[in-house]
Design a protein around this motif. Structure first.
Motif, PDB file in Angstrom:
ATOM      1  N   SER A  85     -42.286  -0.653   5.950  1.00 36.14           N
ATOM      2  CA  SER A  85     -41.786  -1.340   7.141  1.00 36.14           C
ATOM      3  C   SER A  85     -42.592  -2.591   7.446  1.00 36.14           C
ATOM      4  O   SER A  85     -43.017  -2.828   8.578  1.00 36.14           O
ATOM      5  N   LEU A  86     -42.795  -3.387   6.434  1.00 28.25           N
ATOM      6  CA  LEU A  86     -43.634  -4.576   6.572  1.00 28.25           C
ATOM      7  C   LEU A  86     -43.025  -5.582   7.542  1.00 28.25           C
ATOM      8  O   LEU A  86     -41.808  -5.750   7.610  1.00 28.25           O
ATOM      9  N   LYS A  87     -43.905  -6.244   8.275  1.00 24.10           N
ATOM     10  CA  LYS A  87     -43.526  -7.243   9.257  1.00 24.10           C
ATOM     11  C   LYS A  87     -44.138  -8.589   8.871  1.00 24.10           C
ATOM     12  O   LYS A  87     -45.150  -8.632   8.182  1.00 24.10           O
ATOM     13  N   PRO A  88     -43.555  -9.690   9.323  1.00 25.15           N
ATOM     14  CA  PRO A  88     -44.143 -10.997   9.032  1.00 25.15           C
ATOM     15  C   PRO A  88     -45.602 -11.104   9.461  1.00 25.15           C
ATOM     16  O   PRO A  88     -46.384 -11.782   8.790  1.00 25.15           O
ATOM     17  N   GLU A  89     -45.970 -10.445  10.540  1.00 22.27           N
ATOM     18  CA  GLU A  89     -47.345 -10.493  11.010  1.00 22.27           C
ATOM     19  C   GLU A  89     -48.324  -9.735  10.109  1.00 22.27           C
ATOM     20  O   GLU A  89     -49.532  -9.802  10.322  1.00 22.27           O
ATOM     21  N   ASP A  90     -47.808  -9.015   9.117  1.00 24.99           N
ATOM     22  CA  ASP A  90     -48.663  -8.367   8.130  1.00 24.99           C
ATOM     23  C   ASP A  90     -49.108  -9.334   7.041  1.00 24.99           C
ATOM     24  O   ASP A  90     -49.943  -8.975   6.206  1.00 24.99           O
ATOM     25  N   THR A  91     -48.552 -10.520   7.026  1.00 30.60           N
ATOM     26  CA  THR A  91     -48.910 -11.521   6.029  1.00 30.60           C
ATOM     27  C   THR A  91     -50.397 -11.837   6.108  1.00 30.60           C
ATOM     28  O   THR A  91     -50.900 -12.226   7.162  1.00 30.60           O
ATOM     29  N   VAL A 123     -50.562 -10.852   0.400  1.00 32.47           N
ATOM     30  CA  VAL A 123     -49.307 -10.221   0.786  1.00 32.47           C
ATOM     31  C   VAL A 123     -48.577 -11.167   1.721  1.00 32.47           C
ATOM     32  O   VAL A 123     -49.114 -11.554   2.760  1.00 32.47           O
ATOM     33  N   THR A 124     -47.366 -11.535   1.359  1.00 32.11           N
ATOM     34  CA  THR A 124     -46.557 -12.422   2.183  1.00 32.11           C
ATOM     35  C   THR A 124     -45.254 -11.723   2.542  1.00 32.11           C
ATOM     36  O   THR A 124     -44.515 -11.289   1.659  1.00 32.11           O
TER      37      THR A 124
END
Length: 127
Positions: A85-91, A123-124
């Protein structure tokens, strides 16, 4: 000395998954806890998760709890980070680290303290 090499980073769409790995070589018998940290563009490095030597104890940051899972295989001297459940803020650039102290110690002292660090894997997460 302990050398750490991360792998598994890449570009993922929001909601997707990635699995990072970290392999340690060298004098690993002196290590105990293993963990993952990350550094987003323009921000300081932050704590993500740490795991005890046995794997029985884990501590997660509030931002990733329920989405990320850490595990380790001591026979292979490898730690893993399953990211769902990756989010943009995990970049961020994700760094693997090992330390001589307990997992609880590093959870209490989230900034710094680990003895060895990898060079990181990017990670992007796209929107």
């Amino acid at each position: 000395q302990v050398q750490l090499v991360e792998s598994g980073g890449g570009l993922v769409q929001a909601g997707g998954s990635l699995r990072l790995s970290c392999t340690a070589t060298g004098r690993t018998f002196s290590s105990n806890a293993m963990g993952w940290f990350r550094q987003a563009p323009g921000k300081e490095r932050e704590f993500v998760v740490v795991i005890s030597w046995s794997g029985s104890t884990t501590y997660y940051s509030d931002s990733v709890k329920g989405r990320f899972t850490i595990s380790r295989d001591n026979a292979k001297n490898t730690a893993y980070l399953q990211m769902n459940s990756l989010k943009p803020e995990d970049t961020a650039v994700y760094y693997c680290a090992v330390g001589r102290q307990s997992a609880s110690y590093y959870y209490q002292h989230r900034t710094g303290g680990m003895d060895y660090w990898g060079k990181g894997t990017l990670v992007t997460v796209s929107s």
